[in-house]
Write an enzyme that holds these catalytic residues in place. Sequence first.
Site, PDB file in Angstrom:
ATOM      1  N   ARG A  60      71.556 -29.818  67.228  1.00  0.00           N
ATOM      2  CA  ARG A  60      71.648 -28.814  66.146  1.00  0.00           C
ATOM      3  C   ARG A  60      71.998 -27.438  66.740  1.00  0.00           C
ATOM      4  O   ARG A  60      72.807 -26.701  66.179  1.00  0.00           O
ATOM      5  CB  ARG A  60      70.335 -28.758  65.363  1.00  0.00           C
ATOM      6  CG  ARG A  60      70.393 -27.825  64.181  1.00  0.00           C
ATOM      7  CD  ARG A  60      69.257 -28.063  63.202  1.00  0.00           C
ATOM      8  NE  ARG A  60      69.485 -27.283  61.988  1.00  0.00           N
ATOM      9  CZ  ARG A  60      68.753 -26.243  61.620  1.00  0.00           C
ATOM     10  NH1 ARG A  60      67.709 -25.855  62.342  1.00  0.00           N
ATOM     11  NH2 ARG A  60      69.037 -25.584  60.525  1.00  0.00           N
ATOM     12  N   HIS A  64      75.251 -25.118  65.799  1.00  0.00           N
ATOM     13  CA  HIS A  64      75.117 -23.737  65.330  1.00  0.00           C
ATOM     14  C   HIS A  64      75.724 -22.748  66.330  1.00  0.00           C
ATOM     15  O   HIS A  64      76.137 -21.660  65.940  1.00  0.00           O
ATOM     16  CB  HIS A  64      73.650 -23.397  65.062  1.00  0.00           C
ATOM     17  CG  HIS A  64      73.110 -24.053  63.824  1.00  0.00           C
ATOM     18  ND1 HIS A  64      71.953 -23.639  63.201  1.00  0.00           N
ATOM     19  CD2 HIS A  64      73.578 -25.097  63.081  1.00  0.00           C
ATOM     20  CE1 HIS A  64      71.726 -24.402  62.128  1.00  0.00           C
ATOM     21  NE2 HIS A  64      72.688 -25.293  62.045  1.00  0.00           N
ATOM     22  N   ASN A  92      68.960 -20.256  61.514  1.00  0.00           N
ATOM     23  CA  ASN A  92      68.397 -20.515  62.844  1.00  0.00           C
ATOM     24  C   ASN A  92      66.902 -20.247  62.946  1.00  0.00           C
ATOM     25  O   ASN A  92      66.280 -20.619  63.940  1.00  0.00           O
ATOM     26  CB  ASN A  92      69.132 -19.664  63.887  1.00  0.00           C
ATOM     27  CG  ASN A  92      70.575 -20.086  64.053  1.00  0.00           C
ATOM     28  OD1 ASN A  92      70.891 -21.278  63.947  1.00  0.00           O
ATOM     29  ND2 ASN A  92      71.456 -19.131  64.291  1.00  0.00           N
ATOM     30  N   HIS A 190      72.162 -36.273  60.961  1.00  0.00           N
ATOM     31  CA  HIS A 190      70.890 -36.267  60.222  1.00  0.00           C
ATOM     32  C   HIS A 190      70.277 -37.662  60.182  1.00  0.00           C
ATOM     33  O   HIS A 190      69.425 -37.945  59.356  1.00  0.00           O
ATOM     34  CB  HIS A 190      71.083 -35.688  58.813  1.00  0.00           C
ATOM     35  CG  HIS A 190      71.396 -34.218  58.808  1.00  0.00           C
ATOM     36  ND1 HIS A 190      71.791 -33.531  57.689  1.00  0.00           N
ATOM     37  CD2 HIS A 190      71.354 -33.302  59.810  1.00  0.00           C
ATOM     38  CE1 HIS A 190      72.001 -32.250  57.997  1.00  0.00           C
ATOM     39  NE2 HIS A 190      71.745 -32.082  59.285  1.00  0.00           N
TER      40      HIS A 190
END
Length: 325
Positions: A60, A64, A92, A190
Amino acid sequence: MSFLRFIVVVLFLVSVFGSSNAQLSATFYATTCPNVTDIVRGVMVQTQSTDVRAGAKIIRLHFHDCFVNGCDGSLLLDNATGIESEKAAPANVGAGGFDIVDDIKTALENVCPGVVSCADILALASEIGVALVGGPSWQVLLGRRDSLTANRSGALTDIPSPFESLDQMRQQFGNKDMDSTDIVALSGAHTFGRARCGTFEQRLFNFSSSGSPDPTINSTFLPTLQGICPQGGNNGATFTNLDRSTPDNFDNNYFTNLQNQEGLLQTDQELFSSPGSDTIAIVNRYASSQTQFFTDFASSMIKLGNISPLTGTNGEIRTNCRRVN
Ligand code: HEM
Ligand SMILES: *[C@@H]1O[C@H](CO)[C@@H](O)[C@H](O)[C@H]1NC(C)=O
Ligand SMILES: *[C@@H]1O[C@H](CO)[C@@H](O)[C@H](O)[C@H]1NC(C)=O
Ligand SMILES: *[C@@H]1O[C@H](CO)[C@@H](O)[C@H](O)[C@H]1NC(C)=O
Ligand SMILES: *[C@@H]1O[C@H](CO)[C@@H](O)[C@H](O)[C@H]1NC(C)=O
Ligand SMILES: *[C@@H]1O[C@H](CO)[C@@H](O)[C@H](O)[C@H]1NC(C)=O
Protein backbone atom coordinates in the site's frame (compact mmCIF):
# COMPACT_ATOMS: atom_id res chain seq x y z
CA MET A 1 -0.38 -23.44 -16.43
CA SER A 2 2.73 -24.81 -14.77
CA PHE A 3 4.74 -22.62 -12.47
CA LEU A 4 7.59 -22.61 -14.99
CA ARG A 5 5.33 -21.37 -17.77
CA PHE A 6 4.01 -18.72 -15.42
CA ILE A 7 7.54 -17.48 -14.79
CA VAL A 8 8.22 -17.44 -18.53
CA VAL A 9 5.11 -15.32 -19.10
CA VAL A 10 6.11 -12.91 -16.35
CA LEU A 11 9.63 -12.60 -17.76
CA PHE A 12 8.13 -11.87 -21.17
CA LEU A 13 5.94 -9.15 -19.66
CA VAL A 14 8.95 -7.71 -17.89
CA SER A 15 10.79 -7.51 -21.20
CA VAL A 16 7.82 -5.68 -22.75
CA PHE A 17 7.00 -3.30 -19.92
CA GLY A 18 10.57 -3.06 -18.64
CA SER A 19 11.62 -1.51 -21.92
CA SER A 20 9.10 1.30 -21.38
CA ASN A 21 11.49 2.61 -18.77
CA ALA A 22 14.96 1.88 -19.99
CA GLN A 23 16.62 3.46 -16.95
CA LEU A 24 15.37 0.93 -14.42
CA SER A 25 16.89 -2.53 -14.50
CA ALA A 26 16.62 -5.79 -12.60
CA THR A 27 20.40 -5.92 -12.15
CA PHE A 28 20.89 -2.30 -11.06
CA TYR A 29 22.61 -3.28 -7.77
CA ALA A 30 24.45 -6.35 -9.13
CA THR A 31 27.87 -4.90 -8.37
CA THR A 32 27.05 -2.26 -5.74
CA CYS A 33 24.83 -4.36 -3.44
CA PRO A 34 24.56 -7.91 -4.83
CA ASN A 35 22.72 -9.28 -1.81
CA VAL A 36 20.03 -6.59 -1.76
CA THR A 37 17.10 -8.95 -2.39
CA ASP A 38 18.17 -11.44 0.30
CA ILE A 39 18.61 -8.65 2.83
CA VAL A 40 15.17 -7.20 2.14
CA ARG A 41 13.66 -10.69 2.18
CA GLY A 42 15.33 -11.43 5.51
CA VAL A 43 13.67 -8.44 7.18
CA MET A 44 10.31 -9.15 5.54
CA VAL A 45 10.32 -12.82 6.64
CA GLN A 46 11.24 -11.79 10.16
CA THR A 47 8.56 -9.07 10.33
CA GLN A 48 5.90 -11.24 8.72
CA SER A 49 6.37 -13.82 11.47
CA THR A 50 5.02 -11.36 14.04
CA ASP A 51 2.85 -9.13 11.79
CA VAL A 52 0.71 -10.88 9.16
CA ARG A 53 -0.02 -7.47 7.61
CA ALA A 54 3.63 -6.70 6.81
CA GLY A 55 3.30 -7.29 3.06
CA ALA A 56 -0.09 -5.56 2.89
CA LYS A 57 1.22 -2.45 4.63
CA ILE A 58 4.26 -2.23 2.37
CA ILE A 59 2.50 -2.67 -0.97
CA ARG A 60 0.00 0.00 0.00
CA LEU A 61 2.89 2.38 0.78
CA HIS A 62 4.44 1.60 -2.62
CA PHE A 63 1.11 2.41 -4.35
CA HIS A 64 0.66 5.67 -2.43
CA ASP A 65 4.28 6.61 -3.09
CA CYS A 66 4.11 5.98 -6.84
CA PHE A 67 0.82 7.84 -7.34
CA VAL A 68 2.27 11.07 -5.91
CA ASN A 69 5.16 12.55 -7.95
CA GLY A 70 6.12 9.03 -9.10
CA CYS A 71 7.96 6.24 -7.25
CA ASP A 72 10.43 8.46 -5.43
CA GLY A 73 10.05 7.67 -1.73
CA SER A 74 8.33 11.05 -1.19
CA LEU A 75 5.67 9.40 0.99
CA LEU A 76 8.32 8.30 3.49
CA LEU A 77 9.49 11.82 4.43
CA ASP A 78 8.40 13.17 7.82
CA ASN A 79 7.42 16.80 8.42
CA ALA A 80 10.47 19.08 8.42
CA THR A 81 11.39 22.58 7.35
CA GLY A 82 10.15 22.85 3.77
CA ILE A 83 8.64 19.35 3.89
CA GLU A 84 4.88 18.98 4.31
CA SER A 85 4.75 15.25 4.90
CA GLU A 86 2.38 13.25 2.70
CA LYS A 87 1.72 11.15 5.81
CA ALA A 88 -0.67 13.85 7.04
CA ALA A 89 -2.92 13.52 3.94
CA PRO A 90 -6.17 11.65 4.76
CA ALA A 91 -5.31 8.69 2.50
CA ASN A 92 -2.12 8.10 4.50
CA VAL A 93 -3.28 8.77 8.05
CA GLY A 94 -3.33 5.38 9.72
CA ALA A 95 -1.10 3.76 7.10
CA GLY A 96 1.36 1.31 8.65
CA GLY A 97 4.70 -0.09 7.57
CA PHE A 98 6.98 2.93 7.94
CA ASP A 99 8.82 1.13 10.74
CA ILE A 100 9.35 -1.89 8.49
CA VAL A 101 10.91 0.37 5.85
CA ASP A 102 13.22 1.76 8.57
CA ASP A 103 14.30 -1.76 9.55
CA ILE A 104 15.05 -2.68 5.94
CA LYS A 105 16.96 0.56 5.42
CA THR A 106 19.07 -0.08 8.53
CA ALA A 107 19.88 -3.62 7.37
CA LEU A 108 20.93 -2.33 3.95
CA GLU A 109 22.97 0.57 5.29
CA ASN A 110 24.92 -1.94 7.38
CA VAL A 111 25.99 -3.86 4.27
CA CYS A 112 25.96 -1.34 1.39
CA PRO A 113 25.81 2.17 2.84
CA GLY A 114 24.32 4.92 0.71
CA VAL A 115 23.49 2.63 -2.20
CA VAL A 116 19.88 1.37 -2.18
CA SER A 117 17.10 3.95 -2.41
CA CYS A 118 14.02 4.02 -0.20
CA ALA A 119 11.84 4.02 -3.33
CA ASP A 120 13.49 0.75 -4.43
CA ILE A 121 13.01 -0.72 -0.95
CA LEU A 122 9.25 -0.26 -1.37
CA ALA A 123 9.28 -1.91 -4.81
CA LEU A 124 11.38 -4.88 -3.68
CA ALA A 125 9.59 -5.43 -0.37
CA SER A 126 6.20 -5.30 -2.16
CA GLU A 127 7.13 -8.20 -4.43
CA ILE A 128 8.58 -10.16 -1.53
CA GLY A 129 5.56 -9.49 0.71
CA VAL A 130 3.15 -10.69 -1.99
CA ALA A 131 5.15 -13.83 -2.82
CA LEU A 132 5.57 -14.71 0.88
CA VAL A 133 1.81 -15.19 1.32
CA GLY A 134 1.06 -17.16 -1.82
CA GLY A 135 1.01 -14.48 -4.52
CA PRO A 136 2.94 -14.19 -7.76
CA SER A 137 6.64 -13.41 -8.17
CA TRP A 138 7.98 -10.95 -10.67
CA GLN A 139 11.34 -9.48 -11.55
CA VAL A 140 11.54 -6.13 -9.78
CA LEU A 141 13.09 -3.31 -11.77
CA LEU A 142 15.48 -1.12 -9.75
CA GLY A 143 17.46 2.11 -9.91
CA ARG A 144 14.95 4.64 -8.56
CA ARG A 145 16.34 7.52 -6.52
CA ASP A 146 14.76 9.35 -3.60
CA SER A 147 13.06 12.73 -3.74
CA LEU A 148 14.18 15.88 -1.95
CA THR A 149 10.57 16.98 -1.45
CA ALA A 150 7.12 15.77 -0.48
CA ASN A 151 3.81 16.78 -2.07
CA ARG A 152 0.97 16.70 0.42
CA SER A 153 -1.51 18.37 -1.92
CA GLY A 154 -0.66 15.73 -4.53
CA ALA A 155 -1.50 13.05 -1.97
CA LEU A 156 -4.87 14.76 -1.57
CA THR A 157 -5.71 14.79 -5.28
CA ASP A 158 -3.91 11.80 -6.81
CA ILE A 159 -4.61 8.92 -4.40
CA PRO A 160 -8.05 7.36 -4.94
CA SER A 161 -10.54 7.62 -2.08
CA PRO A 162 -12.77 4.65 -1.17
CA PHE A 163 -15.87 6.82 -1.60
CA GLU A 164 -15.40 7.71 -5.23
CA SER A 165 -17.07 6.55 -8.42
CA LEU A 166 -15.53 4.23 -10.95
CA ASP A 167 -15.29 7.17 -13.35
CA GLN A 168 -13.19 9.08 -10.82
CA MET A 169 -10.97 6.04 -10.41
CA ARG A 170 -10.58 5.74 -14.18
CA GLN A 171 -9.53 9.40 -14.24
CA GLN A 172 -6.91 9.02 -11.50
CA PHE A 173 -5.46 5.79 -12.89
CA GLY A 174 -5.70 7.19 -16.42
CA ASN A 175 -3.52 10.11 -15.32
CA LYS A 176 -0.84 7.47 -14.66
CA ASP A 177 -1.47 5.74 -18.02
CA MET A 178 -3.35 2.91 -16.36
CA ASP A 179 -6.51 1.34 -17.78
CA SER A 180 -9.41 -0.78 -16.53
CA THR A 181 -7.30 -3.94 -16.49
CA ASP A 182 -4.75 -2.21 -14.26
CA ILE A 183 -7.49 -0.92 -11.93
CA VAL A 184 -9.08 -4.34 -11.50
CA ALA A 185 -5.81 -6.27 -11.26
CA LEU A 186 -4.26 -3.86 -8.75
CA SER A 187 -7.46 -3.64 -6.68
CA GLY A 188 -6.87 -7.38 -6.25
CA ALA A 189 -4.24 -6.34 -3.68
CA HIS A 190 -7.26 -6.05 -1.39
CA THR A 191 -6.99 -9.83 -1.17
CA PHE A 192 -5.06 -9.15 2.05
CA GLY A 193 -4.79 -6.51 4.75
CA ARG A 194 -7.39 -4.58 6.73
CA ALA A 195 -9.52 -1.47 6.51
CA ARG A 196 -10.88 0.76 9.27
CA CYS A 197 -14.63 1.30 9.74
CA GLY A 198 -14.28 4.89 8.61
CA THR A 199 -13.38 3.70 5.11
CA PHE A 200 -16.58 1.71 4.49
CA GLU A 201 -19.16 2.48 7.21
CA GLN A 202 -20.86 5.06 4.96
CA ARG A 203 -22.27 2.04 3.08
CA LEU A 204 -23.88 0.34 6.06
CA PHE A 205 -26.89 2.39 7.20
CA ASN A 206 -27.62 5.52 5.18
CA PHE A 207 -25.77 5.21 1.89
CA SER A 208 -25.69 8.43 -0.19
CA SER A 209 -28.47 9.88 2.00
CA SER A 210 -30.83 7.16 0.72
CA GLY A 211 -31.90 6.16 4.23
CA SER A 212 -30.83 2.58 3.41
CA PRO A 213 -27.61 0.59 3.19
CA ASP A 214 -25.71 0.28 -0.09
CA PRO A 215 -27.89 -2.10 -2.14
CA THR A 216 -24.79 -3.80 -3.54
CA ILE A 217 -23.89 -5.32 -0.16
CA ASN A 218 -24.99 -8.95 0.17
CA SER A 219 -27.91 -9.08 2.61
CA THR A 220 -26.30 -11.85 4.67
CA PHE A 221 -22.97 -10.01 4.81
CA LEU A 222 -24.58 -6.68 5.79
CA PRO A 223 -25.42 -7.57 9.43
CA THR A 224 -21.87 -8.84 9.93
CA LEU A 225 -20.46 -5.49 8.86
CA GLN A 226 -23.09 -3.55 10.82
CA GLY A 227 -22.03 -5.53 13.89
CA ILE A 228 -18.38 -4.67 13.36
CA CYS A 229 -19.08 -0.96 12.80
CA PRO A 230 -22.33 -0.07 14.63
CA GLN A 231 -24.10 3.17 13.69
CA GLY A 232 -23.00 5.94 16.01
CA GLY A 233 -20.52 3.54 17.60
CA ASN A 234 -17.03 4.41 18.72
CA ASN A 235 -15.48 2.79 15.63
CA GLY A 236 -12.29 4.82 15.32
CA ALA A 237 -9.87 2.02 16.06
CA THR A 238 -11.93 -0.84 14.62
CA PHE A 239 -10.84 -2.52 11.41
CA THR A 240 -11.75 -5.65 9.49
CA ASN A 241 -10.49 -7.88 6.69
CA LEU A 242 -10.55 -6.56 3.15
CA ASP A 243 -10.97 -10.19 1.99
CA ARG A 244 -13.45 -11.92 4.25
CA SER A 245 -12.72 -15.43 2.94
CA THR A 246 -8.91 -15.73 3.07
CA PRO A 247 -7.81 -12.52 4.82
CA ASP A 248 -4.05 -13.07 4.95
CA ASN A 249 -3.37 -14.97 1.72
CA PHE A 250 -2.71 -13.52 -1.68
CA ASP A 251 -5.19 -15.31 -3.95
CA ASN A 252 -8.13 -14.56 -6.27
CA ASN A 253 -10.90 -14.86 -3.66
CA TYR A 254 -11.22 -11.08 -3.65
CA PHE A 255 -12.90 -11.40 -7.05
CA THR A 256 -15.25 -14.18 -5.92
CA ASN A 257 -16.23 -11.89 -3.05
CA LEU A 258 -17.15 -9.17 -5.54
CA GLN A 259 -19.31 -11.62 -7.50
CA ASN A 260 -21.11 -12.41 -4.22
CA GLN A 261 -21.55 -8.73 -3.34
CA GLU A 262 -19.12 -9.16 -0.51
CA GLY A 263 -16.56 -6.52 -1.42
CA LEU A 264 -15.66 -4.33 1.56
CA LEU A 265 -15.04 -0.88 0.11
CA GLN A 266 -17.46 0.95 -2.16
CA THR A 267 -14.65 1.18 -4.73
CA ASP A 268 -14.13 -2.59 -4.56
CA GLN A 269 -17.76 -3.50 -5.19
CA GLU A 270 -18.16 -0.88 -7.94
CA LEU A 271 -15.79 -2.90 -10.13
CA PHE A 272 -18.45 -5.63 -10.37
CA SER A 273 -21.70 -3.80 -9.60
CA SER A 274 -21.52 -0.81 -11.98
CA PRO A 275 -24.00 -1.65 -14.76
CA GLY A 276 -22.36 -1.95 -18.18
CA SER A 277 -18.81 -1.42 -16.92
CA ASP A 278 -15.92 -3.09 -18.75
CA THR A 279 -14.51 -4.02 -15.34
CA ILE A 280 -17.21 -6.70 -14.77
CA ALA A 281 -15.76 -9.09 -17.36
CA ILE A 282 -12.28 -8.58 -15.89
CA VAL A 283 -13.52 -9.42 -12.38
CA ASN A 284 -15.17 -12.56 -13.77
CA ARG A 285 -12.00 -13.57 -15.60
CA TYR A 286 -9.85 -13.24 -12.46
CA ALA A 287 -12.46 -15.02 -10.33
CA SER A 288 -12.30 -18.00 -12.66
CA SER A 289 -8.51 -17.97 -13.18
CA GLN A 290 -6.05 -17.19 -10.44
CA THR A 291 -3.26 -17.70 -12.99
CA GLN A 292 -4.67 -14.93 -15.17
CA PHE A 293 -4.98 -12.67 -12.14
CA PHE A 294 -1.40 -13.35 -11.06
CA THR A 295 0.00 -12.72 -14.55
CA ASP A 296 -1.89 -9.44 -14.92
CA PHE A 297 -1.16 -8.36 -11.34
CA ALA A 298 2.57 -8.83 -11.91
CA SER A 299 2.56 -6.77 -15.10
CA SER A 300 0.45 -4.00 -13.51
CA MET A 301 2.84 -3.90 -10.53
CA ILE A 302 5.75 -3.37 -12.92
CA LYS A 303 3.76 -0.58 -14.59
CA LEU A 304 3.07 0.93 -11.16
CA GLY A 305 6.76 0.79 -10.28
CA ASN A 306 7.67 2.53 -13.53
CA ILE A 307 5.69 5.71 -12.78
CA SER A 308 8.06 8.69 -13.16
CA PRO A 309 11.05 7.45 -11.17
CA LEU A 310 13.95 9.76 -10.39
CA THR A 311 17.06 8.31 -12.02
CA GLY A 312 20.61 9.24 -12.96
CA THR A 313 21.76 12.15 -10.84
CA ASN A 314 18.27 13.37 -9.91
CA GLY A 315 17.30 13.21 -6.25
CA GLU A 316 19.53 11.27 -3.87
CA ILE A 317 19.96 7.99 -2.01
CA ARG A 318 18.65 8.76 1.47
CA THR A 319 20.47 7.26 4.41
CA ASN A 320 17.31 7.59 6.52
CA CYS A 321 14.05 7.16 4.61
CA ARG A 322 12.28 9.73 6.81
CA ARG A 323 14.64 12.64 6.04
CA VAL A 324 16.55 14.13 3.16
CA ASN A 325 20.31 13.78 3.66
C1 HEM B 1 -8.44 1.40 -6.56
C2 HEM B 1 -8.34 2.35 -5.68
C3 HEM B 1 -8.03 2.06 -4.24
C4 HEM B 1 -8.69 2.56 -3.17
C5 HEM B 1 -9.86 3.52 -3.20
C6 HEM B 1 -8.09 1.99 -1.99
C7 HEM B 1 -8.48 2.28 -0.71
C8 HEM B 1 -8.03 1.63 0.42
C9 HEM B 1 -8.50 1.87 1.76
C10 HEM B 1 -9.55 2.89 2.14
C11 HEM B 1 -7.87 1.02 2.59
C12 HEM B 1 -8.03 0.92 4.12
C13 HEM B 1 -7.13 1.97 4.75
C14 HEM B 1 -7.37 2.21 6.22
O1 HEM B 1 -8.25 1.65 6.85
O2 HEM B 1 -6.62 3.04 6.74
C15 HEM B 1 -6.97 0.24 1.79
C16 HEM B 1 -6.13 -0.73 2.27
C17 HEM B 1 -5.23 -1.42 1.49
N1 HEM B 1 -4.95 -1.17 0.16
FE1 HEM B 1 -6.05 -0.06 -1.12
N2 HEM B 1 -7.08 1.17 -2.36
C18 HEM B 1 -7.00 1.18 -3.72
C19 HEM B 1 -6.06 0.52 -4.49
C20 HEM B 1 -5.03 -0.23 -3.97
C21 HEM B 1 -3.89 -0.68 -4.73
C22 HEM B 1 -3.62 -0.35 -6.19
C23 HEM B 1 -3.12 -1.40 -3.87
C24 HEM B 1 -1.80 -2.09 -4.12
C25 HEM B 1 -1.40 -2.52 -5.30
C26 HEM B 1 -3.78 -1.41 -2.58
C27 HEM B 1 -3.38 -2.09 -1.47
C28 HEM B 1 -3.99 -2.05 -0.24
C29 HEM B 1 -3.66 -2.93 0.86
C30 HEM B 1 -2.70 -4.10 0.81
C31 HEM B 1 -4.42 -2.51 1.96
C32 HEM B 1 -4.37 -3.07 3.40
C33 HEM B 1 -3.26 -2.36 4.16
C34 HEM B 1 -3.10 -2.78 5.62
O3 HEM B 1 -3.55 -3.86 6.03
O4 HEM B 1 -2.50 -2.00 6.36
N3 HEM B 1 -4.92 -0.66 -2.67
N4 HEM B 1 -7.08 0.63 0.47
C1 LIG C 1 22.85 -12.32 2.02
O1 LIG C 1 21.87 -11.92 2.99
C2 LIG C 1 21.31 -12.99 3.68
C3 LIG C 1 20.17 -12.43 4.57
O2 LIG C 1 20.64 -11.37 5.36
C4 LIG C 1 22.37 -13.73 4.46
O3 LIG C 1 21.81 -14.84 5.10
C5 LIG C 1 23.47 -14.20 3.49
O4 LIG C 1 24.52 -14.77 4.20
C6 LIG C 1 23.99 -13.04 2.67
N1 LIG C 1 24.92 -13.52 1.66
C7 LIG C 1 26.03 -12.87 1.37
C8 LIG C 1 26.86 -13.44 0.26
O5 LIG C 1 26.39 -11.88 1.97
C1 LIG D 1 2.76 17.29 10.00
O1 LIG D 1 2.27 18.60 9.91
C2 LIG D 1 0.86 18.69 9.75
C3 LIG D 1 0.49 20.14 9.61
O2 LIG D 1 1.14 20.68 8.49
C4 LIG D 1 0.15 18.07 10.93
O3 LIG D 1 -1.25 18.08 10.71
C5 LIG D 1 0.62 16.65 11.09
O4 LIG D 1 0.07 16.08 12.26
C6 LIG D 1 2.13 16.59 11.18
N1 LIG D 1 2.51 15.19 11.18
C7 LIG D 1 3.31 14.68 12.12
C8 LIG D 1 3.57 13.21 12.02
O5 LIG D 1 3.82 15.36 12.96
C1 LIG E 1 2.06 17.89 -6.58
O1 LIG E 1 1.10 17.02 -7.20
C2 LIG E 1 0.22 17.70 -8.08
C3 LIG E 1 -0.82 16.69 -8.53
O2 LIG E 1 -0.22 15.65 -9.24
C4 LIG E 1 1.00 18.29 -9.24
O3 LIG E 1 0.12 18.97 -10.11
C5 LIG E 1 2.05 19.24 -8.70
O4 LIG E 1 2.86 19.69 -9.76
C6 LIG E 1 2.92 18.56 -7.65
N1 LIG E 1 3.77 19.55 -7.03
C7 LIG E 1 5.08 19.41 -6.90
C8 LIG E 1 5.81 20.54 -6.24
O5 LIG E 1 5.68 18.42 -7.29
C1 LIG F 1 -29.81 9.90 5.83
O1 LIG F 1 -28.96 11.02 5.64
C2 LIG F 1 -29.64 12.17 5.20
C3 LIG F 1 -28.63 13.27 4.89
O2 LIG F 1 -27.52 13.18 5.72
C4 LIG F 1 -30.65 12.61 6.25
O3 LIG F 1 -31.35 13.75 5.82
C5 LIG F 1 -31.63 11.47 6.50
O4 LIG F 1 -32.51 11.82 7.56
C6 LIG F 1 -30.88 10.19 6.86
N1 LIG F 1 -31.84 9.10 6.92
C7 LIG F 1 -31.87 8.23 7.93
C8 LIG F 1 -32.90 7.15 7.86
O5 LIG F 1 -31.09 8.29 8.87
C1 LIG G 1 -24.68 -13.63 -0.96
O1 LIG G 1 -23.65 -14.43 -0.41
C2 LIG G 1 -23.94 -15.82 -0.46
C3 LIG G 1 -22.82 -16.53 0.30
O2 LIG G 1 -21.56 -16.06 -0.11
C4 LIG G 1 -24.04 -16.27 -1.90
O3 LIG G 1 -24.37 -17.64 -1.97
C5 LIG G 1 -25.12 -15.46 -2.61
O4 LIG G 1 -25.18 -15.78 -3.97
C6 LIG G 1 -24.83 -13.97 -2.45
N1 LIG G 1 -25.89 -13.17 -3.01
C7 LIG G 1 -25.69 -12.33 -4.04
C8 LIG G 1 -26.87 -11.52 -4.46
O5 LIG G 1 -24.63 -12.20 -4.60
